[in-house]
Design a protein around this motif. Structure first.
Motif, PDB file in Angstrom:
ATOM      1  N   GLU A  11       0.853  -1.182   0.000  1.00  0.00           N
ATOM      2  CA  GLU A  11       0.000   0.000   0.000  1.00  0.00           C
ATOM      3  C   GLU A  11       0.888   1.231   0.000  1.00  0.00           C
ATOM      4  OE1 GLU A  11      -3.772  -0.894   2.647  1.00  0.00           O
ATOM      5  OE2 GLU A  11      -1.962  -1.606   3.673  1.00  0.00           O
TER       6      GLU A  11
ATOM      7  N   ILE B 110      -3.019   3.650  -3.240  1.00  0.00           N
ATOM      8  CA  ILE B 110      -3.182   2.412  -4.006  1.00  0.00           C
ATOM      9  C   ILE B 110      -2.706   1.232  -3.182  1.00  0.00           C
ATOM     10  CG2 ILE B 110      -2.377   1.130  -6.029  1.00  0.00           C
ATOM     11  CD1 ILE B 110      -2.197   3.768  -7.524  1.00  0.00           C
TER      12      ILE B 110
ATOM     13  N   ARG C 224      -2.135  -3.127  -3.602  1.00  0.00           N
ATOM     14  CA  ARG C 224      -2.085  -4.203  -4.586  1.00  0.00           C
ATOM     15  C   ARG C 224      -1.489  -5.470  -3.957  1.00  0.00           C
ATOM     16  NH1 ARG C 224      -2.066  -3.482 -10.040  1.00  0.00           N
ATOM     17  NH2 ARG C 224      -1.449  -1.280  -9.759  1.00  0.00           N
ATOM     18  N   TYR C 225      -2.131  -6.609  -4.198  1.00  0.00           N
ATOM     19  CA  TYR C 225      -1.587  -7.889  -3.752  1.00  0.00           C
ATOM     20  C   TYR C 225      -0.560  -8.369  -4.764  1.00  0.00           C
ATOM     21  CZ  TYR C 225      -5.108  -8.592  -0.083  1.00  0.00           C
ATOM     22  OH  TYR C 225      -5.875  -8.480   1.041  1.00  0.00           O
ATOM     23  N   ASP C 226       0.568  -8.887  -4.265  1.00  0.00           N
ATOM     24  CA  ASP C 226       1.633  -9.341  -5.156  1.00  0.00           C
ATOM     25  C   ASP C 226       1.186 -10.457  -6.100  1.00  0.00           C
ATOM     26  OD1 ASP C 226       3.472  -7.527  -4.358  1.00  0.00           O
ATOM     27  OD2 ASP C 226       4.709  -8.900  -3.177  1.00  0.00           O
TER      28      ASP C 226
ATOM     29  N   GLY D 261      -1.623 -10.633  -7.513  1.00  0.00           N
ATOM     30  CA  GLY D 261      -2.592 -10.110  -8.452  1.00  0.00           C
ATOM     31  C   GLY D 261      -4.043 -10.405  -8.122  1.00  0.00           C
TER      32      GLY D 261
ATOM     33  N   TYR E 230      -5.955  -8.982  -5.797  1.00  0.00           N
ATOM     34  CA  TYR E 230      -6.757  -7.878  -5.260  1.00  0.00           C
ATOM     35  C   TYR E 230      -6.064  -6.560  -5.542  1.00  0.00           C
ATOM     36  CZ  TYR E 230      -9.728  -5.300  -1.942  1.00  0.00           C
ATOM     37  OH  TYR E 230     -10.613  -4.427  -1.364  1.00  0.00           O
ATOM     38  N   PHE E 231      -6.894  -5.527  -5.767  1.00  0.00           N
ATOM     39  CA  PHE E 231      -6.363  -4.193  -6.042  1.00  0.00           C
ATOM     40  C   PHE E 231      -7.382  -3.161  -5.555  1.00  0.00           C
ATOM     41  CE2 PHE E 231      -6.740  -0.444  -8.771  1.00  0.00           C
ATOM     42  CZ  PHE E 231      -5.464   0.095  -8.683  1.00  0.00           C
ATOM     43  N   TYR E 232      -6.888  -2.045  -4.993  1.00  0.00           N
ATOM     44  CA  TYR E 232      -7.800  -0.947  -4.670  1.00  0.00           C
ATOM     45  C   TYR E 232      -7.131   0.394  -4.944  1.00  0.00           C
ATOM     46  CZ  TYR E 232      -5.449   0.328  -0.256  1.00  0.00           C
ATOM     47  OH  TYR E 232      -4.548   0.762   0.682  1.00  0.00           O
ATOM     48  N   GLU E 233      -7.969   1.404  -5.166  1.00  0.00           N
ATOM     49  CA  GLU E 233      -7.500   2.777  -5.347  1.00  0.00           C
ATOM     50  C   GLU E 233      -8.487   3.695  -4.645  1.00  0.00           C
ATOM     51  OE1 GLU E 233      -7.556   5.841  -8.982  1.00  0.00           O
ATOM     52  OE2 GLU E 233      -6.123   4.179  -9.282  1.00  0.00           O
TER      53      GLU E 233
END
Length: 484
Positions: free
Chosen positions: A334, A348, A350-352, A354, A356-359
């Motif tokens: 984060e 932002i 992000r999970y390494d 891939g 999960y992702f958020y902004e």
């Protein structure tokens, strides 16, 4: 082939020999130094240092000088004592110094080299006390103030402590009546095996003392399954006082919390001993809606400071359960800006792997909007980054529900039983409750009544929400039983 063997052995031996060379500070072009400076190293040593109980009983103060090799990757090896104070203090100095592995290695001829360093470890003197038969003995006058002269004492307190300074039995306060010491107050020694599980799912044990109302008094220590100290705090009259300390599994300090009247200051460290972050949490009144926390300083594990006086950029890396495979964990990264200690602009995560992702968009610490996407799922849009579970109508309505439905067990009333029952439960995504647990009980009948009322609330709660998605949240609730 025989003719080549000595030559091959020499080729392998030469780099090993070069690697084993250890330089002194004056031989290096730039000497090894703690990342962040000696001030941070000394602070780390003092916050981790525990004076051995026998040395503390004698009020010992003085220096232990330790020597170590700072390796090319910044960790230390071959830690030993070159100036002794006494054997138990020497061992503690070596233990603590070995935990600090946040060094900037030395350089010579533009190459990183191994260097030996020597550092003093200070044990501060203290007022001596009697330690006999595995117990600390303290004396007090008629006003309960500490007194050194036992012949003028009115009270004598016996506190059993093991050689690691951990609680080991009931604390008993005796009062002098005539020529005899008579028991006046007793604090019960409590050992709670498997009291709860930490975030890693490991069992945690608690040891400490409780008063007649079954409230914690004095030192409370949390231990892991191997007996290592992972948290400690202090209580007086059932309330926390002084600093609260948390430790990594290797025994190194992880976080220190100092409570003040209007705020709490939290200082945290990386596992290698490098200071990580300083946060301020304002009590009673949020700095802005939903944001009582300020981040005032941040350093990465290499000692680079990216936030100063509440301004700068932070990158957080933590372990999280994968959204693609709940049986495995991945790295969550984060990052974003802080302004005056509050989140600002785009953040932002992000999970390494891939999954999960958020902004999110922040203004003075308040999330204005955000979007998140899990692997194989739709994009969720939201306004609040997170909302805890809530009983409809808030805490006032919750209090009314408890007072209207709680029935004081007759057996407990006759026995004069009263106190707070602390119950833990999980608010599920549909508002039902599950995984009930009595964290601290008062009496079997009272504990069961507390559980009964909690279970009666199942289905009434608004579930917690995180980034637009309903989530299970663990909730702790104290229920007070008081006789009028």
């Amino acid at each position: 082939m025989r003719n080549w063997l000595p030559f091959l052995l020499t080729l392998f031996y030469l780099p090993l020999l070069a690697q084993s060379t250890v330089y002194q500070g004056f031989e290096a072009d730039s000497a090894a130094e703690p990342r962040g400076g000696m001030l941070f190293l000394n602070s780390f040593i003092q916050i981790n240092l525990r004076k051995p109980i026998l040395a503390e009983a004698k009020g010992v103060g003085g220096l232990v000088v330790v020597s170590a090799i700072v390796e090319t990757d910044g960790h230390v090896s071959d830690v030993n004592v070159i100036k002794s104070l006494r054997p138990d203090c020497d061992r503690e100095a070596v233990r603590v110094f070995s935990l600090y592995n946040a060094w900037k290695p030395a350089q010579k001829d533009e190459k990183v080299i191994r260097q030996r360093v020597s550092i003093p470890v200070t044990f501060k003197p203290n007022a001596p006390f009697i330690y006999t038969g595995g117990a600390r003995i303290n004396f007090f006058d008629t006003e309960s103030k500490p007194i050194a002269d036992s012949t003028k004492a009115t009270y004598r307190q016996v506190t059993p402590l093991d050689t690691n300074g951990l609680p080991a039995g009931d604390i008993v306060l005796y009062k002098l009546k005539g020529t005899d010491w008579k028991e006046d107050v007793r604090l019960q020694f409590v050992r709670k095996i498997n009291a709860y599980r930490n975030s890693a799912g490991q069992s945690v044990h608690l040891i400490g003392h409780q008063n007649s109302d079954q409230e914690w008094e004095g030192q409370l220590v949390a231990l892991n399954e191997l007996g290592g100290r992972i948290h400690e705090e202090y209580y007086q009259n059932g309330k926390k006082i002084g600093p609260q300390l948390s430790y990594y599994e290797n025994g190194s300090i992880a976080e220190k919390t100092d409570d003040y009247d209007e705020k709490s200051v939290l200082t945290s460290w990386h596992p290698n001993g490098q200071i990580k972050q300083i946060r301020i949490i304002t009590k009673y009144k949020a700095l802005s809606p939903g944001s009582p926390e300020q981040v005032m300083a941040f350093w990465d594990k290499m000692g680079n400071q990216s936030i100063k006086d509440g301004n700068g950029r932070a990158i957080y890396q933590t372990k999280a359960i994968s959204h693609g495979d709940t049986a495995s964990k991945t790295q969550l990264v984060e990052q974003g800006l802080y302004k005056d200690g509050l989140k600002e602009g785009i953040w932002i995560g992000r999970y390494d792997d891939g999954s999960y992702f958020y902004e999110e968009q922040y203004d003075k610490g308040v999330c204005k909007n955000g979007k998140a996407k899990s692997v194989g799922g739709d994009t969720l849009r939201y306004l609040d980054a997170g909302r805890p579970p809530e009983f409809p109508g808030g805490m006032q309505a919750l209090g009314q529900f408890l007072s209207s439905n709680l029935r004081y067990p007759v057996e407990a009333q006759k026995a004069g039983v009263q106190g707070k029952v602390f119950v833990s439960f999980v608010v599920c995504t549909d508002g039902t409750l599950c995984d009930y647990e009595v964290l601290k009980g008062v009496h079997p009948t009272v504990d069961q009544e507390a559980l009964r009322v909690i279970k009666a609330m199942s289905g009434r709660w608004k579930p917690g929400v995180q980034r637009g998605e309903k989530v299970r949240v663990k909730y702790n609730l104290p229920i007070n039983f008081t006789l009028n």
